[in-house]
Design a protein around this motif. Structure first.
Motif, PDB file in Angstrom:
ATOM      1  N   ASP A   7       0.873  -1.167   0.000  1.00  0.00           N
ATOM      2  CA  ASP A   7       0.000   0.000   0.000  1.00  0.00           C
ATOM      3  C   ASP A   7       0.916   1.224   0.000  1.00  0.00           C
ATOM      4  O   ASP A   7       2.107   1.113   0.304  1.00  0.00           O
ATOM      5  N   ARG A   8       0.404   2.383  -0.328  1.00  0.00           N
ATOM      6  CA  ARG A   8       1.244   3.582  -0.386  1.00  0.00           C
ATOM      7  C   ARG A   8       1.151   4.390   0.903  1.00  0.00           C
ATOM      8  O   ARG A   8       2.067   4.379   1.710  1.00  0.00           O
ATOM      9  N   THR A  50      -2.828   1.133  -4.410  1.00  0.00           N
ATOM     10  CA  THR A  50      -3.278   2.200  -3.520  1.00  0.00           C
ATOM     11  C   THR A  50      -4.651   2.746  -3.900  1.00  0.00           C
ATOM     12  O   THR A  50      -4.917   3.015  -5.074  1.00  0.00           O
ATOM     13  N   ASP A 130      -6.692  -3.053   3.241  1.00  0.00           N
ATOM     14  CA  ASP A 130      -5.538  -3.657   2.564  1.00  0.00           C
ATOM     15  C   ASP A 130      -5.464  -5.149   2.869  1.00  0.00           C
ATOM     16  O   ASP A 130      -5.244  -5.974   1.983  1.00  0.00           O
TER      17      ASP A 130
END
Length: 177
Positions: A7-8, A50, A130
């Motif tokens: 994930d960002r 993301t 996520d």
């Protein structure tokens, strides 16, 4: 092929409840760019997945999102690493799309484009969304306590068997070849 999905916001860079709307607001979490470089050194291909509902909310456009991602890639490259691809969902929850995590469309797209099965692929995130998306495609959920991770750790819906780490650097160390 060894693959890892990150994930960002809250994993690679500091998150904001007001959204990351410009390259100036994108600030890496200490040790994250170097952790990505270690993954590359160990033979991993690194993919970012993301949710970016700020686009769908009209807070920033695609040009700005591309500029943010270009900064992220430059910072990681400067640390000796490489991001092989960035996948994003520009939609809001109201759009009812299939790509917004916790739905699996974005991860399925990664599997298709990289011609791989995501079973057991490490998927590192800081939110329940996520982890739920990872579990749904058979990936291995890893939670970092940066970003929203401390809150997610306490959620009773946290997938069983989720490995928990202080940050991306610690999660990456657990993947030592």
């Amino acid at each position: 092929m060894k693959l890892v999905i990150l994930d960002r916001d809250g994993v690679i860079n500091h998150d904001s409840d007001l959204y990351i709307k410009s390259p100036d607001e994108w600030v890496p979490i200490k040790g994250s760019p170097e952790a990505i470089a270690r993954l590359n050194q160990w033979g991993y291909r690194v993919v970012v997945a993301t949710n970016q509902s700020g686009v769908g909310r009209g807070l920033f456009g695609m040009d700005m999102l591309n500029a943010i991602h270009n900064k992220m890639i430059r910072v990681v490259t400067h640390a000796g690493g490489r991001i092989d691809a960035v996948f994003f969902c520009p939609h809001t929850d109201a759009d009812k799309c299939n790509c917004r995590k916790p739905k699996t469309g974005m991860l399925e797209d990664i599997a298709t484009r990289f011609r791989c099965d995501l079973s057991g692929v490490p998927a590192i995130g800081d939110s329940l969304r996520d982890l739920q998306a990872a579990v749904a495609v058979g990936a291995e959920p890893l939670l970092v306590l940066t970003g929203k991770g401390a809150k997610a750790q306490l959620d009773p819906r946290l997938p069983a068997g989720t490995l928990i780490f202080a940050d991306l650097a610690a999660a990456v160390e657990s993947l030592t070849p």
